[in-house]
Design an enzyme around this catalytic site. Sequence first.
Site, PDB file in Angstrom:
ATOM      1  N   ASP A  13      55.451  54.798  14.601  1.00 27.62           N
ATOM      2  CA  ASP A  13      54.816  56.103  14.812  1.00 27.62           C
ATOM      3  C   ASP A  13      54.099  56.114  16.154  1.00 27.62           C
ATOM      4  O   ASP A  13      53.009  55.577  16.288  1.00 27.62           O
ATOM      5  CB  ASP A  13      53.845  56.393  13.672  1.00 27.62           C
TER       6      ASP A  13
ATOM      7  N   GLU B 153      46.255  37.742  41.217  1.00 23.18           N
ATOM      8  CA  GLU B 153      45.263  36.699  40.974  1.00 23.18           C
ATOM      9  C   GLU B 153      44.231  37.271  40.014  1.00 23.18           C
ATOM     10  O   GLU B 153      43.400  38.086  40.396  1.00 23.18           O
ATOM     11  CB  GLU B 153      44.594  36.283  42.284  1.00 23.18           C
TER      12      GLU B 153
ATOM     13  N   GLU C  76      41.003  37.259  37.665  1.00 23.26           N
ATOM     14  CA  GLU C  76      39.698  36.650  37.385  1.00 23.26           C
ATOM     15  C   GLU C  76      39.205  37.150  36.036  1.00 23.26           C
ATOM     16  O   GLU C  76      39.496  38.275  35.632  1.00 23.26           O
ATOM     17  CB  GLU C  76      38.705  37.004  38.490  1.00 23.26           C
TER      18      GLU C  76
ATOM     19  N   GLU D  16      35.439  30.342  39.335  1.00 22.48           N
ATOM     20  CA  GLU D  16      35.214  31.338  40.374  1.00 22.48           C
ATOM     21  C   GLU D  16      33.743  31.355  40.797  1.00 22.48           C
ATOM     22  O   GLU D  16      32.940  30.504  40.398  1.00 22.48           O
ATOM     23  CB  GLU D  16      35.665  32.731  39.901  1.00 22.48           C
TER      24      GLU D  16
ATOM     25  N   GLU E 133      39.504  31.716  37.301  1.00 17.83           N
ATOM     26  CA  GLU E 133      40.732  32.298  37.833  1.00 17.83           C
ATOM     27  C   GLU E 133      41.893  31.352  37.568  1.00 17.83           C
ATOM     28  O   GLU E 133      41.761  30.127  37.714  1.00 17.83           O
ATOM     29  CB  GLU E 133      40.612  32.560  39.340  1.00 17.83           C
TER      30      GLU E 133
ATOM     31  N   HIS F 217      43.412  40.738  42.748  1.00 16.84           N
ATOM     32  CA  HIS F 217      44.065  40.864  44.045  1.00 16.84           C
ATOM     33  C   HIS F 217      45.570  40.681  43.848  1.00 16.84           C
ATOM     34  O   HIS F 217      46.004  39.721  43.205  1.00 16.84           O
ATOM     35  CB  HIS F 217      43.554  39.814  45.030  1.00 16.84           C
TER      36      HIS F 217
ATOM     37  N   ARG G  23      38.664  39.494  54.771  1.00 18.07           N
ATOM     38  CA  ARG G  23      38.650  39.776  53.337  1.00 18.07           C
ATOM     39  C   ARG G  23      37.800  40.999  52.978  1.00 18.07           C
ATOM     40  O   ARG G  23      37.708  41.353  51.805  1.00 18.07           O
ATOM     41  CB  ARG G  23      38.169  38.543  52.561  1.00 18.07           C
TER      42      ARG G  23
ATOM     43  N   GLU H  28      48.428  41.516  50.795  1.00 19.54           N
ATOM     44  CA  GLU H  28      47.544  41.423  49.627  1.00 19.54           C
ATOM     45  C   GLU H  28      46.750  42.715  49.496  1.00 19.54           C
ATOM     46  O   GLU H  28      45.980  43.076  50.379  1.00 19.54           O
ATOM     47  CB  GLU H  28      46.606  40.227  49.780  1.00 19.54           C
TER      48      GLU H  28
ATOM     49  N   ARG I  18      43.778  44.317  47.686  1.00 18.67           N
ATOM     50  CA  ARG I  18      42.646  43.611  47.100  1.00 18.67           C
ATOM     51  C   ARG I  18      41.784  44.434  46.140  1.00 18.67           C
ATOM     52  O   ARG I  18      40.852  43.901  45.546  1.00 18.67           O
ATOM     53  CB  ARG I  18      41.758  43.066  48.230  1.00 18.67           C
TER      54      ARG I  18
END
Length: 442
Positions: free
Chosen positions: A53, A131, A133, A187, A194, A243, A314, A331, A333
């Site tokens: 359902d 990645e 976390e 981390e 991570e 990320h 970063r 990447e 992020r």
Amino acid sequence: MSTDTVSELLERIDADLVKFIRLQFSDIQGLPKNVAIPAAQAEKALTEGIWFDGSSIEGFCRIEESDMLLKPDPDTYAILPWRPENGRVARFICDLETYEGRPFEGDPRYILRKTMAEAAEMGFTFNTGPELEFFLFKMAGGLPTTEFVDLGGYFDLAPNDAAEDVRRQIVVALTDMGFDIEASHHEVAESQHEIDFKYAEALVTADRVITFKFAAKAIALREGLHATFMAKPIGGINGSGMHTHGSLMKDGKNAFYDPDGRFGLSETCMHWIGGLLAHAPAITRVANPTINSYKRLVPGYEAPVYVSWSNANRSALVRVPSARGMSTRAEFRSPDPMCNPYLTFAAMLAAGLDGIRNRIDPGDPTDLNIYHLSGDERRERGIEMLPGDLYDAHRAMLADDVVRTALGDHVVSGLDALTTADWDSFRMCVHPWEHERYLAIY
């Protein structure tokens, strides 16, 4: 599914001494759902599918069109290694069909498949490597708390990383399920961890994200702990991100690499980045899908909030790691692990392909710390910010034809209903902070 494939799977199920099979799928929020069947029903599931359902699943369909069919994907068969040996449980991840035998437009897996098919028409295969976390917290009275299990920091070892045994159990279980684990570590924040696994085609990776979260929660609970992928469970410390590294392959080569290009990047890569940046506000709605997600997307905690790109910086939204050749990638992020990976990867892919089709220029990279720039300095460089809350992100998605088209009207309608309900509930809630701030003064 061919007769030979069905026969091979039935033999494997029998050889694995499987007693029950979980037929798993995801709702539009990315939450795993499943129905368990005895192994004796495996042949029926593999040949005909299993009805359920759909009207009872968040964002799926109306009561008058509720019949849905679960069709197991044979490539997703796996034993759940944390289940007891005397009652082994296997699982298949399923695609969803309507009672007319058509792919269900609200199935997140279908949304990603459809977008990947568009990439294939352009000659591209889309790979992703997220990645994830997460936090491990103590339980109390059968309920999760936000009490730390350890006081470790980045890359710490025992005794500071008191939960490393649980993290190791998760790695072993995922390896048994076919994951190629590349690294696991503590981390930045207390009790934050991570685990990274090898990239693959986006659909395979999205399946693995769902499996990863499911396995982590199950194994942590067995040890009396709670694994949470909430983006910002505790204020004042780092939140959890997802990320996501992405790349396109074409004719067996990495389409992002050009040894003669600027920074060793191809025009395809540059335009891909341009597309991600151009559609970043809309992608944010699915990559950061909850009220809580925007408690992480604030300056000062390593989460990217500025729409820019860089080779190494970063603090930028899109970062190009230094590896080149077949490892060239971009990447993205901003996503957090609360997201639906199927919808997030589909939105990223649609944005990147739009950048390639329309040759969108990402501009020059921003190679300084954007957090140290003033508002005026950011504006001079044309650096915008991501939406600051779920409501603004949702409006950005509704205004973006590329992302809306990729998600489809059914999913957009479901996300609209969820956003309205969450935002109304949030804005009408009186938070303890308000009592502390205003009650005694006013």
